[in-house]
Design a protein around this motif. Structure first.
Motif, mmCIF file in Angstrom:
data_model
loop_
_atom_site.group_PDB
_atom_site.id
_atom_site.type_symbol
_atom_site.label_atom_id
_atom_site.label_comp_id
_atom_site.label_asym_id
_atom_site.label_seq_id
_atom_site.Cartn_x
_atom_site.Cartn_y
_atom_site.Cartn_z
ATOM 1 N N ARG A 127 -104.784 33.287 63.172
ATOM 2 C CA ARG A 127 -106.234 33.084 63.207
ATOM 3 C C ARG A 127 -106.717 32.454 64.510
ATOM 4 O O ARG A 127 -107.914 32.412 64.756
ATOM 5 C CB ARG A 127 -106.696 32.279 61.996
ATOM 6 N N TYR A 128 -105.792 31.969 65.336
ATOM 7 C CA TYR A 128 -106.182 31.372 66.614
ATOM 8 C C TYR A 128 -105.897 32.323 67.779
ATOM 9 O O TYR A 128 -106.799 32.619 68.556
ATOM 10 C CB TYR A 128 -105.480 30.033 66.803
ATOM 11 N N ALA A 129 -104.644 32.749 67.896
ATOM 12 C CA ALA A 129 -104.307 33.683 68.969
ATOM 13 C C ALA A 129 -104.627 35.091 68.483
ATOM 14 O O ALA A 129 -103.750 35.900 68.205
ATOM 15 C CB ALA A 129 -102.843 33.532 69.351
ATOM 16 N N THR A 130 -105.912 35.372 68.402
ATOM 17 C CA THR A 130 -106.341 36.656 67.846
ATOM 18 C C THR A 130 -106.013 37.808 68.792
ATOM 19 O O THR A 130 -106.057 38.969 68.392
ATOM 20 C CB THR A 130 -107.864 36.648 67.566
ATOM 21 N N ASP A 131 -105.710 37.477 70.039
ATOM 22 C CA ASP A 131 -105.273 38.526 70.977
ATOM 23 C C ASP A 131 -103.754 38.710 70.933
ATOM 24 O O ASP A 131 -103.211 39.487 71.715
ATOM 25 C CB ASP A 131 -105.749 38.223 72.408
ATOM 26 N N GLY A 132 -103.100 38.030 70.025
ATOM 27 C CA GLY A 132 -101.681 38.288 69.798
ATOM 28 C C GLY A 132 -100.773 37.450 70.680
ATOM 29 O O GLY A 132 -101.161 36.997 71.752
ATOM 30 N N TYR A 133 -99.549 37.288 70.208
ATOM 31 C CA TYR A 133 -98.567 36.498 70.951
ATOM 32 C C TYR A 133 -97.817 37.347 71.970
ATOM 33 O O TYR A 133 -96.747 36.953 72.434
ATOM 34 C CB TYR A 133 -97.619 35.806 69.980
ATOM 35 N N GLY A 134 -98.360 38.481 72.292
ATOM 36 C CA GLY A 134 -97.735 39.365 73.263
ATOM 37 C C GLY A 134 -98.367 40.727 73.119
ATOM 38 O O GLY A 134 -99.174 40.945 72.199
ATOM 39 N N PRO A 135 -98.029 41.654 73.999
ATOM 40 C CA PRO A 135 -98.589 42.998 73.906
ATOM 41 C C PRO A 135 -98.087 43.696 72.649
ATOM 42 O O PRO A 135 -96.974 43.417 72.185
ATOM 43 C CB PRO A 135 -98.068 43.698 75.166
ATOM 44 N N PRO A 136 -98.877 44.592 72.082
ATOM 45 C CA PRO A 136 -98.464 45.291 70.860
ATOM 46 C C PRO A 136 -97.159 46.045 71.076
ATOM 47 O O PRO A 136 -96.871 46.527 72.171
ATOM 48 C CB PRO A 136 -99.609 46.274 70.596
#
Lengths: 326, 326, 326, 326
Positions: free
Chosen positions: D19-28
């Protein structure tokens, strides 16, 4: 590094009651018997003694004789500021007369520290705190917590006082509940002879990283003592050290060695249903595993991994050392 | 007392993703839409805005227009120092370049604070901390935690910075984890423009008494803001305020009123599966119950009970006020 | 609905020891004194009695006289299967001789149930379980847990046995730790006269929803009794009912009324530092608030909200009833 | 014993949002890429695949090709019954249309199980439960939980269904929350093709002993699968297996070997900030330590110690084996 010196709270060798087994988990053990049991462990150099003694007729000389024949020194004296009289607190008791008697009792304990050449008076204010929402004026309670300790330290500038913080029990919430709260109070009091005795288990079940707590206390120049045990992270189970959380215990000792902290490795265990001598030996056997693992651990490589915050490499180094050190 | 002013984090009116519902708990809500929803609540005076905005093309002017038409002011700006770039920390990131970019981003946010005449820059360093035993050098990590905040406060002496501490999530352990740890850090930094934003839920699930935490922060002159919500004491559930722990919420506000703390009563809720406007109104309805109960509460009798640490009488007074104030 | 009948464990009116205040939280209270205190509450209809009595010379007749003069009946008898002899378990003790003595003691207690016309023998196997990883053979332990209870129920088909489950304490982990585990065991044993005594606090700190636990036990036809208290969700604090978690207590009683469960509302509190009579009255006063709130609560509207799983509307209805019922 | 076969949930090799790193912890990471990463571990025999695939254009054939070139089989298919559509539940959703779509989706997943010759359909009903007190009718909710699973098992008698219970997250409370509750439901449903997938971490943070939970599921003939990871006992952290709680992990595998349970040793880890291939290898390296320690462990002596419930001797044997098996 030289080999660690081991110690134990003398209560490790007593028997216990709780609110259910009110007849105790075994027959009563006298202080002299407990000292002899501590001697039987064959590994202990020092003990921490509760004061006053359960048997009021027992003399300091008789205790000293028992200690000597077991080659035991005294590291600290723990005044019993958590019995019936202090059920509503020692430093924060609403009755000023009780607060006064707590001060007197601890001053008596200070004299025993001098008598035995111990390192410190240990303060464990287990009844100081609160149980219910709305019960206390938090401003006043914390003020009294600091004043009570500060007065003692001022009265006895030649001695060290250590506060053993703990989240709770027997109070639902203790005033000195965490390493940071205790350091905040100590800094506010502002005297040099007050420090922390860090109980590994209290830190663990309070949600701290014991290694981080130790580092913080060291960085403030206040880590005056420590003891170890284990628990399930939800209560102060006082189980045998290393039996449940060996990794965090290893990290804790890594921080101590890295900082060249060279105090006694003490046990604070309550072996309710186990043989107390065996329980102490088992803990010490594991502490020796840790000591050997520290000798093996590549401190430089670990520091490099930590500087990158590389958890997997740091743990790989720790595992390699620990799981080959039995 | 005058009536309380209410506020909310603007994220209250967004939709959320988590690691399972990666397609979100509803269709995306733009910042402008969220501001309009905040306006629909009909009770809010101020909002806290994340920065940068999700839509990089959105201008400050456009945001201001939306705020004005909803009669909303800005209480704080929350720089997003917990997204992918900062996944290993903002102030404590092992990469000095990332630490630099965190500083720059927060300085940008400081300018937005000035632009909107807000009260403070809110720092919520959710990625600063550690996950695993042995992962970090605790001495260095805490040093960086303090240095990062201190540098900002020095660079912007005209502004206030508030630290919103929290035990954990998304990190397994956050550096600024408790009120005492945060105050200890702030005192060490030693600057006047750093304070605490006390999140009721963070305090509760960290095992603190939120009322005690508020008092401690006030006694150190550092309670610069607060927000409320609720949870099950084991996680930051960000549920609707008052729905699970009304008594401790009441005690928290009692401490605030007793100390004449007169800041905004903010909401920090995540209504994953609920209508956000209804969830905000429901919380505010209950906060009004508490406000009326505070008007009714016999502060003198309560103080007398607390001076005796008489839990039952203190709670009787609190219950009498609370359960008759709907 | 007719008005609830109230009861209490007689230990509510005793004094307590724990592992620190080994001299007790007050002077000892005899059973007869405790019964008179129960009478002083003025609201209690029944008590649950520990057996054997602390004073072995105390006769059943003398107890009956004391009960009669206080208008108290006996709801259950709780055999003391958690004292020194049973420190390593009653049903699961590794020593078959101790298991035999546990069986005999409970059969004696069964006769006291018959003598007083009580509702059930209450089994609280607090010492049955384990402390350490690797300590027990979990298959055998659970087998013994079921066999011990099953044997008693077979020996006494005319009586009811209730199991009061609890996650832990004094054991680090109890065998009968949750409502589901206990029901699973009961179904496996397969006898009609074994049920559950649901302790609200045990359920709460075990992470259950007490309302859900009650419903599950009812759906299995096994909710034979219940008692209430409160805690901080992390331990069995046995605080005064309603002082910390009033909402979940209200939901619990809502489930009971909805299912037309009409047993006694019992107290299982340990007022360590409070006056026991006042503590009982305070709990009952709050239970009456709940009873009035249940009268006010719109059950139909609530059911409709629950059928939609509309948390906010369901809670709005609950709050409206509760906060206006003092 | 033959050497263990290892497996992993394919999500181990994805990247995550929260809910915080909504851009993800790395590339998809695409599914094909994730399968190739699983292959790079060099130790995995099988994977568990989510269904439907993130990329709806990805064919089963293309997945099969990727699996084959990495020598990977499929152990289970996990239908995604926890995304937006199912945010209020799959089996217990208040909307019957959503419940129907959940059933259809899982039936589709059943066909994929057949297509790949996998062992089971894995049900992880993470959105089935409740958040707030008063939100649900617990009787109906549990009824729907059982009916939904029972219907699937009846529709597909040729397949196995496993329920992966978990205390909470994303729901504040999940219906299938513990081993005992899940077994109770399975027994009530009464079909042979429903079992448990025991996640070590879910059991641990739910307050269970994972070893005891495994034994109980085995004793009911329902342990159809398992996976491992680690956490801090308060949340489903999905950390690398063995890094925090090695002793309880060792006890868990001891119970499996003792019962000759010979399924796959699977990983369910979420390496948010770590390299996923390294994280998998590190876990497997430690699982091999455990496997060697099991070879060394004196099962007979351990059984004798457990029959006496002699914790210290049992742990001594376990420590001797574990700390010498790196």
């Amino acid at each position: 590094m030289s080999k660690p010196r081991f110690g134990a709270g003398i209560w490790h060798f007593a028997t216990y009651v709780d609110r259910y087994a009110t007849d105790g988990y075994g027959p009563p053990v006298s202080l002299i018997e407990a000292i002899d049991k501590a001697g039987q462990v064959g590994e202990l150099s020092v003990v921490d003694l509760n004061y006053p003694f359960v048997d009021p007729k027992l003399s300091l000389d008789a205790v000293e004789v028992a200690l000597k024949r077991n080659n035991l020194g005294v590291i600290g004296i723990t005044p019993e500021i958590y019995t019936r009289e202090f059920a509503k607190g020692a430093f924060t008791n609403p009755d000023p007369g009780v607060r006064r008697r707590a001060n007197e009792l601890i001053n008596d304990a200070a004299n025993v520290v001098r008598r035995f050449g111990a390192d410190y008076v240990k303060l464990w204010p287990g009844q100081d705190g609160w149980d219910y929402p709305f019960q206390v004026d938090h401003h006043k309670l914390w003020r009294m917590s600091m004043d009570g300790v500060g007065e003692l330290a001022s009265q006895n500038p030649d001695l060290k006082f250590v506060i053993e913080y703990k989240p709770r029990e027997p109070r639902v919430h203790m005033s000195y509940d965490s390493v940071a709260r205790t350091l905040l109070g100590i800094e506010k009091i502002g005297l040099p002879n007050i420090g922390i005795l860090l109980d590994f288990g209290h830190s663990l079940y309070g949600g701290e990283s014991p290694a981080d707590a130790a580092q913080l206390a060291i960085d403030h120049g206040r880590l005056f003592g420590m003891d170890v045990n284990d628990n399930m992270r939800g209560w102060d189970d006082d189980m045998v050290a290393g039996t449940v959380h060996p990794i965090e215990l290893f990290e804790f000792f890594h921080v101590l060695r890295k900082n060249k902290w060279d105090g006694v490795w003490q046990l604070d265990q309550f072996p309710f249903r186990e043989d107390s001598v065996t329980a102490a030996r088992m803990a010490i056997d594991f502490l020796k595993v840790i000591d050997r693992a520290l000798d093996k651990l590549d401190f430089e490589a670990l520091q490099a991994a930590q500087d990158r915050q590389d958890a997997l490499e740091a743990l790989r180094l720790a595992q390699a050392a620990l799981y080959s050190s039995y």
